[in-house]
Design an enzyme around this catalytic site. Structure first.
Site, PDB file in Angstrom:
ATOM      1  N   TYR A   1      -2.286  -1.485  10.257  1.00 19.46           N
ATOM      2  CA  TYR A   1      -2.265  -1.607   8.786  1.00 19.46           C
ATOM      3  C   TYR A   1      -0.941  -1.091   8.235  1.00 19.46           C
ATOM      4  O   TYR A   1      -0.309  -1.739   7.383  1.00 19.46           O
ATOM      5  CB  TYR A   1      -3.438  -0.809   8.218  1.00 19.46           C
TER       6      TYR A   1
ATOM      7  N   SER B   1       0.872  -1.174   0.000  1.00 25.10           N
ATOM      8  CA  SER B   1       0.000   0.000   0.000  1.00 25.10           C
ATOM      9  C   SER B   1       0.907   1.221   0.000  1.00 25.10           C
ATOM     10  O   SER B   1       2.075   1.125   0.417  1.00 25.10           O
ATOM     11  CB  SER B   1      -0.850  -0.006   1.279  1.00 25.10           C
TER      12      SER B   1
HETATM   13  N1  LIG Z   1      -8.840  -0.262  -1.694  1.00 30.78           N
HETATM   14  C1  LIG Z   1      -7.791   0.501  -1.406  1.00 30.78           C
HETATM   15  O1  LIG Z   1      -7.875   1.740  -1.377  1.00 30.78           O
HETATM   16  C2  LIG Z   1      -6.457  -0.134  -1.119  1.00 30.78           C
HETATM   17  C3  LIG Z   1      -5.313   0.691  -1.073  1.00 30.78           C
HETATM   18  C4  LIG Z   1      -4.094   0.115  -0.800  1.00 30.78           C
HETATM   19  C5  LIG Z   1      -3.996  -1.247  -0.599  1.00 30.78           C
HETATM   20  N2  LIG Z   1      -5.118  -2.017  -0.648  1.00 30.78           N
HETATM   21  C6  LIG Z   1      -4.952  -3.454  -0.414  1.00 30.78           C
HETATM   22  O2  LIG Z   1      -5.483  -4.169  -1.505  1.00 30.78           O
HETATM   23  C7  LIG Z   1      -5.865  -5.484  -1.071  1.00 30.78           C
HETATM   24  C8  LIG Z   1      -7.268  -5.784  -1.577  1.00 30.78           C
HETATM   25  O3  LIG Z   1      -8.143  -4.860  -0.991  1.00 30.78           O
HETATM   26  P1  LIG Z   1      -9.535  -4.426  -1.624  1.00 30.78           P
HETATM   27  O4  LIG Z   1      -9.593  -2.968  -1.489  1.00 30.78           O
HETATM   28  O5  LIG Z   1      -9.752  -5.084  -2.926  1.00 30.78           O
HETATM   29  O6  LIG Z   1     -10.521  -5.017  -0.493  1.00 30.78           O
HETATM   30  P2  LIG Z   1     -11.890  -5.839  -0.531  1.00 30.78           P
HETATM   31  O7  LIG Z   1     -12.403  -5.751   0.850  1.00 30.78           O
HETATM   32  O8  LIG Z   1     -12.732  -5.420  -1.673  1.00 30.78           O
HETATM   33  O9  LIG Z   1     -11.403  -7.338  -0.836  1.00 30.78           O
HETATM   34  C9  LIG Z   1     -10.650  -8.064   0.102  1.00 30.78           C
HETATM   35  C10 LIG Z   1     -10.997  -9.528  -0.031  1.00 30.78           C
HETATM   36  O10 LIG Z   1     -10.149 -10.252   0.886  1.00 30.78           O
HETATM   37  C11 LIG Z   1     -10.922 -11.273   1.480  1.00 30.78           C
HETATM   38  N3  LIG Z   1     -10.318 -11.687   2.749  1.00 30.78           N
HETATM   39  C12 LIG Z   1     -10.376 -11.033   3.940  1.00 30.78           C
HETATM   40  N4  LIG Z   1      -9.762 -11.763   4.886  1.00 30.78           N
HETATM   41  C13 LIG Z   1      -9.305 -12.889   4.283  1.00 30.78           C
HETATM   42  C14 LIG Z   1      -8.600 -14.030   4.731  1.00 30.78           C
HETATM   43  N5  LIG Z   1      -8.254 -14.175   6.023  1.00 30.78           N
HETATM   44  N6  LIG Z   1      -8.288 -14.992   3.843  1.00 30.78           N
HETATM   45  C15 LIG Z   1      -8.654 -14.878   2.534  1.00 30.78           C
HETATM   46  N7  LIG Z   1      -9.344 -13.834   2.060  1.00 30.78           N
HETATM   47  C16 LIG Z   1      -9.656 -12.836   2.918  1.00 30.78           C
HETATM   48  C17 LIG Z   1     -12.309 -10.660   1.646  1.00 30.78           C
HETATM   49  O11 LIG Z   1     -13.313 -11.664   1.812  1.00 30.78           O
HETATM   50  C18 LIG Z   1     -12.450  -9.874   0.351  1.00 30.78           C
HETATM   51  O12 LIG Z   1     -13.047 -10.663  -0.662  1.00 30.78           O
HETATM   52  C19 LIG Z   1      -5.728  -5.475   0.445  1.00 30.78           C
HETATM   53  O13 LIG Z   1      -4.486  -6.069   0.801  1.00 30.78           O
HETATM   54  C20 LIG Z   1      -5.707  -4.002   0.784  1.00 30.78           C
HETATM   55  O14 LIG Z   1      -5.041  -3.728   1.976  1.00 30.78           O
HETATM   56  C21 LIG Z   1      -6.342  -1.505  -0.914  1.00 30.78           C
END
Ligand SMILES: NC(=O)c1ccc[n+]([C@@H]2O[C@H](COP(=O)([O-])OP(=O)(O)OC[C@H]3O[C@@H](n4cnc5c(N)ncnc54)[C@H](O)[C@@H]3O)[C@@H](O)[C@H]2O)c1
Length: 258
Positions: free
Chosen positions: A159, A146
């Site tokens: 985080y 991130s």
């Molecule tokens: N959305 C943002 O702004 C953003 C920014 C930087 C980084 N990220 C990172 O991107 C990645 C994806 O995030 P997103 O925004 O698509 O989130 P999201 O919530 O849409 O998707 C996350 C998915 O992970 C699954 N999950 C949660 N715990 C789990 C576990 N223990 N085992 C397996 N699956 C699990 C959830 O069921 C969900 O389907 C994450 O690592 C997040 O930290 C997101």
């Protein structure tokens, strides 16, 4: 004949957190370029639906339930994948969760859950999938960091710690597994419109619309990322286009960190 710069056709990709957001968009993009994609998620209902949506579009995908914090689940899915597919070429360690709290406000269990899903999960699944890459031609691992793995952010102590850990774990893995022809890189998204980002507004008790607008405005491209924006960066790191890149991070954030 068109030249194939991607070179992922018929290669096996494994994506965690694939039922939603960035994971789902990446599973779809990998499938579009001809990869066989195994979607992993803790949420079976959403994961099965996601896989069905992609199969309906004609793609070769499977869903397996996997809680990335569970050693049992990670070992089990690796055995299943080995039985059905043999080698793996791409591993996208993407599952992550966020708690918008300071160290004072975080409960110990909340700290543990953020570190376990977002950081330990990368270690655990890699432990069981790397042998399936090494026994083939090698491959490419992409870990989701991130912007907040590279700089601090407010009310997100666990985080930020987890994501900074992912950034340096990526480098350690790159050093260890380069000799097996396995590249390991990190993608560092900025604010991307997914359920996770929208949930942050709820956690911070902010109006969702205002929160999303504020998150978009403070960057040169003045918009939020789409899951597809991030998926394109992952595809680059997964593909032959990044053939001499390992141990590094790719920031995809509309210029936010700049
Ligand atoms: N959305 C943002 O702004 C953003 C920014 C930087 C980084 N990220 C990172 O991107 C990645 C994806 O995030 P997103 O925004 O698509 O989130 P999201 O919530 O849409 O998707 C996350 C998915 O992970 C699954 N999950 C949660 N715990 C789990 C576990 N223990 N085992 C397996 N699956 C699990 C959830 O069921 C969900 O389907 C994450 O690592 C997040 O930290 C997101």
């Amino acid at each position: 004949m068109e030249k194939d710069y991607i070179q992922l056709k018929d290669k096996v990709s494994v994506v965690t957190g694939a039922a939603s957001g960035i994971g789902y968009a990446t599973a779809e993009l990998l499938a579009e370029v001809g990869s066989k994609v195994i979607l992993l998620d803790i949420d079976s209902e959403k994961g099965n639906q996601a896989a069905q949506n992609l199969r309906d579009k004609g793609y070769q995908v499977d869903f397996l339930k996997c809680d990335v914090t569970s050693s049992h689940d990670c070992q089990h899915v690796s055995e299943e994948i080995n039985r059905k597919y043999g080698n793996v070429y791409v591993l996208f360690n993407n599952a992550g969760i966020i708690k918008r709290k300071t160290v004072v406000d975080l409960e110990e269990a909340e700290w543990d859950s953020v570190i376990n899903v977002s950081l330990k999960g990368v270690y655990l699944l890699s432990k069981y999938i790397i042998p399936l890459m090494a026994s083939g031609e090698g491959g490419s691992i992409i870990n989701t960091g991130s912007g907040w793995g590279l700089k601090g952010g407010d009310k997100a102590a666990a985080y930020c710690a987890a994501k900074a850990g992912v950034v340096n774990l990526t480098k350690a893995m790159a050093i260890d597994h380069g000799p097996q022809n396995i590249r390991v890189n990190c993608i560092c998204p900025g604010d991307t419109d997914t359920p996770l980002l929208r949930d942050e507004a709820k956690q911070l008790q902010l109006d969702e619309g205002a929160f999303l607008k504020d998150s978009a405005i403070d960057r040169p491209l003045a918009r939020l990322g789409t899951p597809r924006d991030i998926a394109k960066g992952v595809l680059f790191l997964a593909s032959d286009l990044s053939s001499w890149m390992t141990g590094t991070e790719l920031v995809v954030d509309g210029g936010g960190l700049a």
